[in-house]
Motif scaffolding. Structure first.
Motif, PDB file in Angstrom:
ATOM      1  N   ARG A 101       0.834  -1.212   0.000  1.00 51.63           N
ATOM      2  CA  ARG A 101       0.000   0.000   0.000  1.00 51.63           C
ATOM      3  C   ARG A 101       0.870   1.265   0.000  1.00 51.63           C
ATOM      4  O   ARG A 101       0.575   2.244  -0.694  1.00 51.63           O
ATOM      5  N   ALA A 102       1.954   1.233   0.755  1.00 52.93           N
ATOM      6  CA  ALA A 102       2.856   2.386   0.812  1.00 52.93           C
ATOM      7  C   ALA A 102       3.536   2.617  -0.535  1.00 52.93           C
ATOM      8  O   ALA A 102       3.676   3.752  -0.988  1.00 52.93           O
ATOM      9  N   CYS A 103       3.939   1.534  -1.175  1.00 55.80           N
ATOM     10  CA  CYS A 103       4.587   1.630  -2.483  1.00 55.80           C
ATOM     11  C   CYS A 103       3.625   2.206  -3.515  1.00 55.80           C
ATOM     12  O   CYS A 103       3.994   3.093  -4.301  1.00 55.80           O
ATOM     13  N   ALA A 104       2.399   1.706  -3.518  1.00 50.23           N
ATOM     14  CA  ALA A 104       1.394   2.209  -4.465  1.00 50.23           C
ATOM     15  C   ALA A 104       1.129   3.690  -4.239  1.00 50.23           C
ATOM     16  O   ALA A 104       1.028   4.467  -5.199  1.00 50.23           O
ATOM     17  N   ALA A 105       1.049   4.091  -2.975  1.00 49.04           N
ATOM     18  CA  ALA A 105       0.796   5.501  -2.655  1.00 49.04           C
ATOM     19  C   ALA A 105       1.945   6.377  -3.142  1.00 49.04           C
ATOM     20  O   ALA A 105       1.734   7.461  -3.710  1.00 49.04           O
ATOM     21  N   GLU A 106       3.177   5.904  -2.952  1.00 49.45           N
ATOM     22  CA  GLU A 106       4.342   6.668  -3.408  1.00 49.45           C
ATOM     23  C   GLU A 106       4.345   6.777  -4.934  1.00 49.45           C
ATOM     24  O   GLU A 106       4.601   7.851  -5.494  1.00 49.45           O
ATOM     25  N   LEU A 107       4.045   5.666  -5.593  1.00 50.40           N
ATOM     26  CA  LEU A 107       3.992   5.672  -7.065  1.00 50.40           C
ATOM     27  C   LEU A 107       2.964   6.682  -7.567  1.00 50.40           C
ATOM     28  O   LEU A 107       3.250   7.508  -8.442  1.00 50.40           O
ATOM     29  N   LEU A 108       1.761   6.625  -6.993  1.00 55.54           N
ATOM     30  CA  LEU A 108       0.677   7.487  -7.465  1.00 55.54           C
ATOM     31  C   LEU A 108       0.906   8.955  -7.095  1.00 55.54           C
ATOM     32  O   LEU A 108       0.287   9.842  -7.691  1.00 55.54           O
ATOM     33  N   SER A 109       1.818   9.208  -6.160  1.00 48.70           N
ATOM     34  CA  SER A 109       2.181  10.597  -5.859  1.00 48.70           C
ATOM     35  C   SER A 109       3.136  11.155  -6.916  1.00 48.70           C
ATOM     36  O   SER A 109       3.289  12.363  -7.052  1.00 48.70           O
ATOM     37  N   LYS A 110       3.755  10.256  -7.675  1.00 49.86           N
ATOM     38  CA  LYS A 110       4.718  10.659  -8.695  1.00 49.86           C
ATOM     39  C   LYS A 110       4.128  10.674 -10.096  1.00 49.86           C
ATOM     40  O   LYS A 110       4.582  11.429 -10.959  1.00 49.86           O
ATOM     41  N   THR A 111       3.139   9.815 -10.347  1.00 52.72           N
ATOM     42  CA  THR A 111       2.528   9.768 -11.678  1.00 52.72           C
ATOM     43  C   THR A 111       1.067   9.347 -11.575  1.00 52.72           C
ATOM     44  O   THR A 111       0.718   8.520 -10.728  1.00 52.72           O
ATOM     45  N   LYS A 112       0.239   9.930 -12.426  1.00 48.46           N
ATOM     46  CA  LYS A 112      -1.179   9.557 -12.465  1.00 48.46           C
ATOM     47  C   LYS A 112      -1.467   8.617 -13.630  1.00 48.46           C
ATOM     48  O   LYS A 112      -2.589   8.163 -13.811  1.00 48.46           O
ATOM     49  N   THR A 113      -0.428   8.357 -14.447  1.00 48.39           N
ATOM     50  CA  THR A 113      -0.628   7.455 -15.584  1.00 48.39           C
ATOM     51  C   THR A 113       0.437   6.364 -15.599  1.00 48.39           C
ATOM     52  O   THR A 113       1.598   6.605 -15.263  1.00 48.39           O
ATOM     53  N   LEU A 114       0.009   5.168 -15.968  1.00 47.93           N
ATOM     54  CA  LEU A 114       0.903   4.032 -16.192  1.00 47.93           C
ATOM     55  C   LEU A 114       0.470   3.343 -17.473  1.00 47.93           C
ATOM     56  O   LEU A 114      -0.734   3.242 -17.748  1.00 47.93           O
ATOM     57  N   ASN A 115       1.442   2.860 -18.228  1.00 46.77           N
ATOM     58  CA  ASN A 115       1.132   2.160 -19.479  1.00 46.77           C
ATOM     59  C   ASN A 115       1.505   0.687 -19.430  1.00 46.77           C
ATOM     60  O   ASN A 115       0.940  -0.112 -20.179  1.00 46.77           O
ATOM     61  N   VAL A 116       2.449   0.353 -18.561  1.00 46.27           N
ATOM     62  CA  VAL A 116       2.902  -1.039 -18.442  1.00 46.27           C
ATOM     63  C   VAL A 116       3.146  -1.350 -16.973  1.00 46.27           C
ATOM     64  O   VAL A 116       3.731  -0.546 -16.241  1.00 46.27           O
ATOM     65  N   PHE A 117       2.687  -2.528 -16.543  1.00 46.13           N
ATOM     66  CA  PHE A 117       2.993  -3.047 -15.206  1.00 46.13           C
ATOM     67  C   PHE A 117       3.484  -4.473 -15.380  1.00 46.13           C
ATOM     68  O   PHE A 117       2.752  -5.336 -15.861  1.00 46.13           O
ATOM     69  N   ILE A 118       4.741  -4.720 -15.016  1.00 48.12           N
ATOM     70  CA  ILE A 118       5.307  -6.073 -15.055  1.00 48.12           C
ATOM     71  C   ILE A 118       5.494  -6.554 -13.616  1.00 48.12           C
ATOM     72  O   ILE A 118       6.356  -6.040 -12.889  1.00 48.12           O
ATOM     73  N   ALA A 119       4.680  -7.521 -13.216  1.00 44.76           N
ATOM     74  CA  ALA A 119       4.777  -8.105 -11.869  1.00 44.76           C
ATOM     75  C   ALA A 119       5.812  -9.221 -11.938  1.00 44.76           C
ATOM     76  O   ALA A 119       5.490 -10.386 -12.163  1.00 44.76           O
ATOM     77  N   ASN A 120       7.059  -8.839 -11.760  1.00 44.67           N
ATOM     78  CA  ASN A 120       8.176  -9.739 -11.998  1.00 44.67           C
ATOM     79  C   ASN A 120       8.695 -10.401 -10.719  1.00 44.67           C
ATOM     80  O   ASN A 120       9.198 -11.521 -10.758  1.00 44.67           O
ATOM     81  N   ALA A 121       8.590  -9.708  -9.580  1.00 44.21           N
ATOM     82  CA  ALA A 121       9.198 -10.208  -8.343  1.00 44.21           C
ATOM     83  C   ALA A 121       8.556 -11.508  -7.878  1.00 44.21           C
ATOM     84  O   ALA A 121       7.377 -11.761  -8.131  1.00 44.21           O
ATOM     85  N   ILE A 153      -3.100   0.402  -8.288  1.00 43.84           N
ATOM     86  CA  ILE A 153      -2.600   1.240  -9.387  1.00 43.84           C
ATOM     87  C   ILE A 153      -3.490   1.176 -10.627  1.00 43.84           C
ATOM     88  O   ILE A 153      -3.199   1.820 -11.629  1.00 43.84           O
ATOM     89  N   ARG A 154      -4.572   0.426 -10.519  1.00 43.65           N
ATOM     90  CA  ARG A 154      -5.505   0.264 -11.648  1.00 43.65           C
ATOM     91  C   ARG A 154      -5.956   1.598 -12.247  1.00 43.65           C
ATOM     92  O   ARG A 154      -5.985   1.736 -13.476  1.00 43.65           O
ATOM     93  N   PRO A 155      -6.295   2.622 -11.431  1.00 47.08           N
ATOM     94  CA  PRO A 155      -6.718   3.894 -12.032  1.00 47.08           C
ATOM     95  C   PRO A 155      -5.651   4.499 -12.957  1.00 47.08           C
ATOM     96  O   PRO A 155      -5.974   5.077 -13.993  1.00 47.08           O
ATOM     97  N   ALA A 156      -4.377   4.361 -12.559  1.00 49.41           N
ATOM     98  CA  ALA A 156      -3.297   4.919 -13.381  1.00 49.41           C
ATOM     99  C   ALA A 156      -3.152   4.156 -14.693  1.00 49.41           C
ATOM    100  O   ALA A 156      -2.865   4.749 -15.745  1.00 49.41           O
ATOM    101  N   LEU A 157      -3.356   2.844 -14.660  1.00 51.14           N
ATOM    102  CA  LEU A 157      -3.278   2.036 -15.881  1.00 51.14           C
ATOM    103  C   LEU A 157      -4.415   2.379 -16.842  1.00 51.14           C
ATOM    104  O   LEU A 157      -4.211   2.477 -18.056  1.00 51.14           O
ATOM    105  N   LEU A 158      -5.604   2.590 -16.297  1.00 49.60           N
ATOM    106  CA  LEU A 158      -6.745   2.973 -17.132  1.00 49.60           C
ATOM    107  C   LEU A 158      -6.549   4.379 -17.693  1.00 49.60           C
ATOM    108  O   LEU A 158      -6.869   4.643 -18.861  1.00 49.60           O
ATOM    109  N   GLU A 159      -5.989   5.258 -16.883  1.00 54.46           N
ATOM    110  CA  GLU A 159      -5.708   6.623 -17.334  1.00 54.46           C
ATOM    111  C   GLU A 159      -4.633   6.621 -18.419  1.00 54.46           C
ATOM    112  O   GLU A 159      -4.714   7.389 -19.389  1.00 54.46           O
ATOM    113  N   GLY A 160      -3.657   5.741 -18.265  1.00 50.98           N
ATOM    114  CA  GLY A 160      -2.609   5.630 -19.276  1.00 50.98           C
ATOM    115  C   GLY A 160      -3.166   5.269 -20.639  1.00 50.98           C
ATOM    116  O   GLY A 160      -2.744   5.816 -21.671  1.00 50.98           O
ATOM    117  N   ALA A 161      -4.125   4.361 -20.651  1.00 46.52           N
ATOM    118  CA  ALA A 161      -4.763   3.980 -21.912  1.00 46.52           C
ATOM    119  C   ALA A 161      -5.569   5.138 -22.486  1.00 46.52           C
ATOM    120  O   ALA A 161      -5.548   5.392 -23.694  1.00 46.52           O
TER     121      ALA A 161
END
Length: 331
Positions: A101-121, A153-161
């Motif tokens: 949750r903390a990571c997602a919050a930090e990410l969304l404070s830096k960008t409102k859009t995402l185009n790719v998410f690779i769940a690699n770990a 982060i789903r809202p950012a992925l939808l916004e990216g599209a």
């Protein structure tokens, strides 16, 4: 559907052979410097194929958000990339939902859009244990935390599209090990029945099912999802195997030649994330830089392909609903 890389995978010769690397995918797609308006998130960018995925996608000009549990280790693994203004390193411990949750919050404070998410770990074949939230280690780390991260982060992925007019893509790393086990809905923590390979297989089936369900629910909104079997790669993922187990895998006359170098192991993830040949497609299990075919037992234990349970709409929905309930999220 076969890809331009199908033929070269028919006779593997071991790590570093003619099979493509992640960077070759970028070169072949003509994407060097072409995605400067895109934003990408990769988990597990502190070693192995996570680092190689980051290096290849950095060449596209995209802005990268890269996670690691240990920030110093992550920066060291990324080398020069870590100091680029286009690279943002985020702390993420997948054994803790509060960290997610903390990571997602930090990410969304830096960008409102995402185009790719690779769940690699991920982790593999761990001794029996529990995450900080009480879930079986492999299910909690590999699947549940990454699923929660997606939801956040789903809202950012939808916004990216919406912003780019082209689909955002999610890549969830599954494995040939999905063939070891379906999801045990009656005993998700495998209490009293723990087997390290069953637990790993369950987590990888869960990721495969999640990708299918995400695609089913969000394709119409410009969000497509794929699951990826990266192949056998000698990385830190093998840390919980004995030397005897590792030697057995490498010396297997069928499996040994299939092993890939980390740059080759990242190729299918990167192809899934950016290839133009996959536009308008989703909900597929990718393997060897192509859409996988069903497994044929006559080709042997280590032959490519997915088991019949890989595409199970009813179970995919059941997993989705159960996961939301576990995480306390209402839709």
């Amino acid at each position: 559907m076969t890809s331009r890389y199908a033929e070269v995978h028919k006779n593997p010769q071991g790590p570093g052979d003619a099979r493509p690397t992640a960077q070759q995918i970028i070169d072949d797609e003509g994407l060097k410097g072409q995605l400067a308006d895109r934003y990408m998130l990769i988990t597990g960018a502190s070693s192995g194929i996570g680092v190689e995925s980051a290096k290849a996608l950095f060449a596209t000009g995209a802005t990268l958000y890269l996670t690691g549990r240990n920030l110093d280790k992550t920066k060291k693994a990324l080398g020069e990339l870590a100091s680029s203004p286009r690279v943002h390193i985020l702390e993420l411990d997948l054994e803790s939902l509060s960290s997610v949750r903390a990571c997602a919050a930090e990410l969304l404070s830096k960008t409102k859009t995402l185009n790719v998410f690779i769940a690699n770990a991920g982790v593999m074949a761990t001794p029996e244990g529990r995450t900080k939230d009480g879930f079986e280690t492999q299910f909690g780390t590999n699947y549940l935390s990454q699923f929660l991260l997606f939801l956040l982060i789903r809202p950012a992925l939808l916004e990216g599209a919406a912003v780019t007019g082209s689909d955002s893509r999610i890549i969830l790393l599954s494995s040939i090990a999905h063939r070891y086990s379906e999801v045990d809905f009656e005993n998700i923590n495998l209490d009293g029945a723990y087997d390290k390979w069953k637990a790993y297989g369950q987590s990888k089936t869960a990721l495969l099912w999640a990708a299918n369900e995400i695609d089913r629910r969000y394709a119409s909104k410009g969000l497509r999802a794929f699951s990826v079997q990266p192949g056998g790669i000698q990385t830190g993922l093998l840390q919980h195997l004995s030397e005897e187990e590792k030697a057995g895998l490498a010396s297997d006359p069928t499996l040994g030649p299939q092993f890939k170098s980390p740059p080759q192991g990242a190729a299918t993830s990167v192809w899934g994330a950016v290839s133009r040949s996959l536009e308008g497609i989703g909900g597929k299990y990718l393997e060897d830089v192509q859409i996988a075919k069903p497994y044929d037992a006559s080709e042997g234990q280590w032959a490519p392909g997915y088991f019949p349970h890989a595409y199970s709409p009813a179970k995919e929905k059941l997993l989705w609903d159960m996961s939301l309930k576990i995480l306390g999220i209402e839709e």
